[in-house]
Write an enzyme that holds these catalytic residues in place. Structure first.
Site, PDB file in Angstrom:
ATOM      1  N   GLU A 196       5.167   3.424  57.042  1.00 52.32           N
ATOM      2  CA  GLU A 196       6.360   2.832  57.669  1.00 52.32           C
ATOM      3  C   GLU A 196       5.978   1.997  58.890  1.00 52.32           C
ATOM      4  O   GLU A 196       6.617   2.067  59.940  1.00 52.32           O
ATOM      5  CB  GLU A 196       7.341   3.945  58.095  1.00 52.32           C
ATOM      6  CG  GLU A 196       7.729   4.884  56.972  1.00 52.32           C
ATOM      7  CD  GLU A 196       8.776   5.931  57.377  1.00 52.32           C
ATOM      8  OE1 GLU A 196       9.457   5.765  58.398  1.00 52.32           O
ATOM      9  OE2 GLU A 196       8.903   6.928  56.641  1.00 52.32           O
ATOM     10  N   GLU A 233       8.463  14.522  57.521  1.00 52.25           N
ATOM     11  CA  GLU A 233       8.650  15.015  58.903  1.00 52.25           C
ATOM     12  C   GLU A 233       8.772  16.535  58.973  1.00 52.25           C
ATOM     13  O   GLU A 233       9.702  17.073  59.569  1.00 52.25           O
ATOM     14  CB  GLU A 233       9.873  14.326  59.534  1.00 52.25           C
ATOM     15  CG  GLU A 233       9.747  12.811  59.478  1.00 52.25           C
ATOM     16  CD  GLU A 233      10.885  12.064  60.161  1.00 52.25           C
ATOM     17  OE1 GLU A 233      11.971  12.655  60.305  1.00 52.25           O
ATOM     18  OE2 GLU A 233      10.686  10.903  60.527  1.00 52.25           O
TER      19      GLU A 233
HETATM   20  C1  GLA Z   1      11.979   7.842  59.391  1.00 46.57           C
HETATM   21  C2  GLA Z   1      12.178   8.006  57.884  1.00 46.57           C
HETATM   22  C3  GLA Z   1      12.537   6.706  57.215  1.00 46.57           C
HETATM   23  C4  GLA Z   1      13.578   5.937  57.989  1.00 46.57           C
HETATM   24  C5  GLA Z   1      13.133   5.760  59.399  1.00 46.57           C
HETATM   25  C6  GLA Z   1      14.154   4.961  60.158  1.00 46.57           C
HETATM   26  O1  GLA Z   1      10.771   7.308  59.713  1.00 46.57           O
HETATM   27  O2  GLA Z   1      11.054   8.514  57.249  1.00 46.57           O
HETATM   28  O3  GLA Z   1      13.038   6.979  55.956  1.00 46.57           O
HETATM   29  O4  GLA Z   1      14.811   6.600  57.954  1.00 46.57           O
HETATM   30  O5  GLA Z   1      12.958   7.025  59.992  1.00 46.57           O
HETATM   31  O6  GLA Z   1      14.600   3.859  59.455  1.00 46.57           O
END
Ligand code: GLA
Length: 325
Positions: A235, A128
């Site tokens: 994710e 991020e």
């Molecule tokens: C972000 C992070 C993950 C996790 C999610 C929420 O996407 O990259 O590691 O913390 O938020 O679970």
């Protein structure tokens, strides 16, 4: 009934993974047969694995790594440099200068990568890092403030030196939004020109049945295909709510929600198959709907059902949909 496993279905395209916590391994053991890659939901994060300056805690990350190795699954390491989930000691005043912070980073990345040299193949070196507004390319964080604008480059060089065979990723969200994607792509082109050892880009993929639309996801891949870097979905989950929907009274998902979700997953996986040449992995952020971070985000206490298996571990319509295409 013949056994149908998700990873087998996609084995000619990309590995399919799931994020888990160390304490849910036995609960999900059977369902995890569907996945041939594992991410740790929290166990590799800075605050967990390096809680004090001279203390590393590998107990829980080891549990996940040993499980994956025993089951023959590959591993993604997540994550080294992020603005969240850092231990308090890290940004104490005595550490807040460039050379000291680079030393800390070197020893953190070096120690963790060394321990998992033979087991973890992919690492999210940074997480991020891009700004959501068009005021800046990189997000302003303690990392950028203390080390300087080249903190990302430094982190990749450190990681590459620690293990030249590892695949090193930038992990990011909202790249389906064209402005953010374009800024990220020009930044990546710069890194390439400077020969910074970045293997690829992780697309988090926290979606909902409302957003982003398939046109946006497809347009993103069209641009990513020109980047000449590996891409992973890292994710993936598909919320059944609008992001800010405050309703907490729904206790079971409606048929309509589940059908729309199945359609959404089907369309996403069709796009992923189409671009599989550039995709080196697809990971779901969880296993079954009995546990998901979305139960408390962004609306605390709003139960959500974003995954492929339901609360009783049965395959959902979404699972069947992606097994059909
Ligand atoms: C972000 C992070 C993950 C996790 C999610 C929420 O996407 O990259 O590691 O913390 O938020 O679970």
């Amino acid at each position: 009934m013949g056994e149908k496993l998700l990873w087998k279905k996609y084995k000619d395209y990309f590995p399919v993974g799931a994020a888990i916590s160390y304490d849910k391994i036995s609960r999900y053991d059977k369902l995890l047969d569907n996945f041939n890659s594992i991410s740790a939901e929290n166990e590799f994060k800075f605050e967990r694995i390096h809680p004090e300056e001279d203390v590393y805690d590998f107990e829980k990350s080891d549990i996940i790594v040993e499980y994956a190795l025993k089951k023959g699954k590959q591993l993604r390491g997540h994550t080294f440099v992020w603005h969240n989930q850092n231990p308090e000691w890290l940004f104490l005043p005595q550490n807040c200068q460039r050379e000291k912070m680079l030393k800390i980073l070197e020893s953190h990345i070096g120690t963790v990568m060394d321990r998992y040299r033979d087991s973890v193949r992919y690492w999210d070196v940074v997480n991020e890092i891009f700004d959501d507004s068009d005021d800046a390319v990189l997000r302003k964080t303690q990392w950028s403030e203390i080390i300087g604008a080249d903190y990302v480059e430094r982190a990749f060089c450190i990681a590459h030196e620690a293990n030249p065979n590892a695949e090193l990723y930038i992990n990011e969200y909202n790249l389906e939004i064209p402005g953010k994607l374009d800024r990220a792509l020009s930044y990546l082109e710069e890194l390439k020109k400077k020969e910074i050892p970045v293997t690829g880009l992780g697309i988090q993929g926290h979606y909902s049945i409302f957003f982003p639309g398939m046109d946006m996801i497809k347009a993103m891949f069209e641009k990513l295909a020109k980047l000449d870097m590996k891409i992973q979905i890292t994710e993936l989950d598909v919320s059944v709510f609008q992001f800010q929907d405050e309703r907490k009274d729904i206790l079971t998902p409606t048929d309509e929600m589940l059908s729309r979700q199945a359609e959404y997953y089907r369309n996403v996986f069709s796009i992923l198959k189409e671009y599989s040449e550039i995709i080196s992995g697809v990971t779901l952020w969880g296993v079954a709907d009995d546990y998901t971070w979305l139960d408390d985000y962004p609306v605390v206490g709003r139960k959500n059902w974003p995954l492929l298996f339901d609360e009783t571990f049965r395959a959902k319509k979404a699972f069947n949909a992606i097994m059909e295409i």
